[in-house]
Structures are given as C-alpha cells and as structure tokens.
Design an enzyme around this catalytic site. Structure first.
Site, PDB file in Angstrom:
ATOM      1  N   LYS A   1       9.763  84.065  48.524  1.00  0.00           N
ATOM      2  CA  LYS A   1       8.505  84.051  49.271  1.00  0.00           C
ATOM      3  C   LYS A   1       7.311  83.939  48.325  1.00  0.00           C
ATOM      4  O   LYS A   1       6.570  84.886  48.101  1.00  0.00           O
ATOM      5  CB  LYS A   1       8.406  85.301  50.154  1.00  0.00           C
ATOM      6  CG  LYS A   1       9.310  85.187  51.373  1.00  0.00           C
ATOM      7  CD  LYS A   1       9.164  86.334  52.322  1.00  0.00           C
ATOM      8  CE  LYS A   1       8.005  86.200  53.257  1.00  0.00           C
ATOM      9  NZ  LYS A   1       8.215  85.222  54.331  1.00  0.00           N
TER      10      LYS A   1
HETATM   11  N1  PMP Z   1      11.750  80.782  56.559  1.00  0.00           N
HETATM   12  C1  PMP Z   1      10.462  80.939  56.202  1.00  0.00           C
HETATM   13  C2  PMP Z   1       9.762  79.809  55.547  1.00  0.00           C
HETATM   14  C3  PMP Z   1       9.803  82.148  56.458  1.00  0.00           C
HETATM   15  O1  PMP Z   1       8.523  82.310  56.108  1.00  0.00           O
HETATM   16  C4  PMP Z   1      10.503  83.180  57.117  1.00  0.00           C
HETATM   17  C5  PMP Z   1       9.796  84.462  57.430  1.00  0.00           C
HETATM   18  N2  PMP Z   1       9.841  85.369  56.382  1.00  0.00           N
HETATM   19  C6  PMP Z   1      11.836  82.973  57.441  1.00  0.00           C
HETATM   20  C7  PMP Z   1      12.436  81.762  57.155  1.00  0.00           C
HETATM   21  C8  PMP Z   1      12.655  84.081  58.033  1.00  0.00           C
HETATM   22  O2  PMP Z   1      12.939  85.015  57.021  1.00  0.00           O
HETATM   23  P1  PMP Z   1      13.092  86.561  57.343  1.00  0.00           P
HETATM   24  O3  PMP Z   1      14.153  86.673  58.356  1.00  0.00           O
HETATM   25  O4  PMP Z   1      13.510  87.174  56.050  1.00  0.00           O
HETATM   26  O5  PMP Z   1      11.779  87.025  57.837  1.00  0.00           O
END
Ligand code: PMP
Length: 331
Positions: A175
């Site tokens: 992220k």
């Molecule tokens: N893909 C992206 C680009 C995201 O920003 C997110 C949100 N965090 C997700 C997938 C889903 O990830 P998570 O389940 O860890 O929130």
C-alpha cells in the site's frame, strides 16, 4: 443508472468528521497540533505508505472490534520493507497505539483507521533513494465510517482503459500511496463515463482488481478470483472471504488468471476490501450480471462478514482485536 452519490464506499461526512486527537510518532496529540511545513509534502507521497483498517462497533458488547488489525499491521511492516522505510515500531507497539487512540477518542461506532508512514522532513528524490532504510514519521487517525454491510448496494462497472500497475513498475502488492494514482485515473474515467467503478486489467490483459478492492466471480458454483501474482494488492479481506467461502459455504474457490470476458458471463461478481467490504457488481460494460442485483452467494458471504466483523462469531475471534472500550466504560 449511475449510483455514485448514494453508494460512496466512504461516508460522505468522512473528511468533515474531525476527531479530537490522533497518534503521531509515539504520542497521542490534539488534532490541530499535528501540522507539518508545506515544503515537506512535496515528495512525501512517492514513498509514503499506509494501511486502511475497519473497526466495527458491537452495541451488545459495548466494544469496538478492530478487524484483522494484526494482519494489517504486518502488511504495513512489509510495505515499509519494500519501500525501504525504517520500521521504528513493532506490530505490538502499533497495536497498542491503535487501541489506545480508540479508547482516548471513546469511539462508539464503525470507524476507519489509517496508519500513515511518510519520509521524515518530506524527503526529496535523492534522499528517498539513499542506502539503507529511510527514516519515517508515522501518524494514525481514527474517523467515523459506518459499515454498509446489509444495505444491498449494487454498483455498475466498466473495464478500465488504464492498465493496472505491475510488479516491475510499482509493486501493487503493497500500500504505497503513489500506487493510488493508477486507481484514481481508472476511477475518475469510470465516473466520467457514467459508471460507479472500474475493473482494471493487468499488463497481460487479465483481470486484476478494482481501484480499491479485489474481485470475486461466481461461475457455475465456483468462486474464482485473480491470484496474488496478477497485479493485485495482497488483500486481507480477500483472504478472509476465501476462507469463509470454503469453510462456511463449502464452496470451491479457485485463484487463477481471469479473462475479461469471464466478467461478462459470470453469475455473480462482487468486490471485497476493507472499505468496500462486500460490494455487488450489477453490470460490467453494460452486461448485466445475474439479474443485476445481489446474488445468493454474495448475500450469504455478506451476512457472514457482517457477523464475523462485529465479533458475533466466536470461532473467528482471532480476526478481531477488541479496542478495550468496554473496560474503559466499566471504569
Ligand atoms: N486492492 C486495492 C488497490 C486496495 O486499495 C484495497 C483496499 N485496501 C484492496 C485491494 C483490498 O485490500 P484489503 O482487503 O486488504 O483492504
């Protein structure tokens, strides 16, 4: 018909709700005192990384359950490593920081927790490429963000003309704030064209993910989702959904490359993510998915999520960290 306004993933008041305090470099400080000089923001986004974590209020327990806090904080440290950032705090220290902040704010409602790690002093292009882990400042904010689980939201989607970033461009598995320029371009294009959201293909032309959530398709009773090497974030909700679908719904779940046209003929499609939670995709490029409403499998999984994230299923208690609001209330 686009439904963007009433179906925002984040509460429309999200940015307006200003909490009294936040956590900053080891201390809980008043919100207004957490300022930096304008010039230190110039390059900060390039290497800055973050986490997005949902926490859910359980009225019966009088407790705030932080969903997958440990997994999110471990991913934060992985993101820091990949972005060559120093990690001044351990998972245990950050866990306590998040819980202490929630207790200080006396949070009594679903909230979004945002740990943010950015280069000290903002950095510049040269300093952000120096040898060894780069020094960072870290903040954590907690803001109200009511869950939309159970509201039956359905979104329209298009396949984006933008290609998803890839591992040799900007690794999507972590992220990094800069990664979200790609999501942002795809989302803006989708909205301009009258859709609610975008589905983004990877460099190989296979389905990757949405701008801020992963994707799952139901095809002939099998749940299919792009695998972790298809240019997707290493999503925590996606892993939970896979486990719940297998264990609770007895579904076969397959992680594999997904063709664009499989989207058009899927029986059900939903997004899964921290802020997205479980979000039905009712159409893709004007192909109606199922009957255009939330499908039966999506509904079952959504109900499961609803109970699990609020701490109502004791067998999944290890996925939730109680913030300790109940103990504070008792005195
Ligand atoms: N893909 C992206 C680009 C995201 O920003 C997110 C949100 N965090 C997700 C997938 C889903 O990830 P998570 O389940 O860890 O929130």
């Amino acid at each position: 018909m686009a439904t963007t306004d009433k179906h925002q993933t984040f509460s429309p008041d999200f940015d307006k709700a200003v909490p009294s305090h936040l956590w900053w470099n080891g201390q809980i400080v008043p919100w207004e005192s957490a300022t930096v000089h304008l010039s230190s923001t110039f390059w900060s986004g390039v290497t800055a990384i973050f986490e997005g974590i949902m926490s859910y209020w359980n009225e019966d327990d009088g407790e705030l359950y932080i969903w997958q806090l440990d997994a999110h904080l471990r991913r934060l440290l992985r993101s820091q490593k990949l972005m060559r950032q120093a990690s001044p705090y351990s998972v245990a220290e950050l866990t306590e920081a998040v819980c202490e902040l929630a207790r200080t704010l006396e949070v009594r409602g679903d909230s979004y927790i945002f740990p943010y790690c950015y280069p000290q002093g903002g950095g510049n292009f040269e300093s952000s490429t120096g040898p060894g882990p780069q020094p960072v400042d870290i903040s954590i904010t907690v803001r109200p963000n009511p869950s939309h689980l159970g509201k039956g939201w359905v979104r329209t989607a298009c396949v984006s003309s933008y290609t998803r970033i890839s591992d040799n461009v900007m690794p999507p598995r972590v992220k990094n704030i800069a990664n979200y320029r790609n999501s942002n371009l795809a989302m803006a294009e989708a909205k301009f064209d009258g859709y609610d959201t975008a589905l983004i293909l990877n460099a190989a032309g296979k389905v990757a993910e949405g701008p801020g959530a992963c994707l799952m398709l139901l095809r002939d009773g099998v749940l299919v989702t792009p695998s972790g090497t298809e240019s997707i974030l290493e999503s925590i909700s996606r892993s939970a959904a896979i486990e719940l679908a297998r264990r609770e719904l007895g579904l076969e779940v397959v992680e594999r490359p997904v063709d664009r046209t499989e989207l058009y003929i899927a029986d059900e499609i939903f997004m899964v993510g921290t802020a997205a939670e479980i979000l039905t995709i009712g159409s893709v490029d004007h192909y109606t998915i199922g009957d255009g409403a939330m499908g039966p499998v999506t509904r079952e999984l959504e109900q499961l999520f609803h109970d699990v994230v609020r701490g109502k299923r004791s067998e999944y208690a290890h996925w939730s960290t109680p913030a300790g609001i109940r103990a504070v209330a008792r005195g």
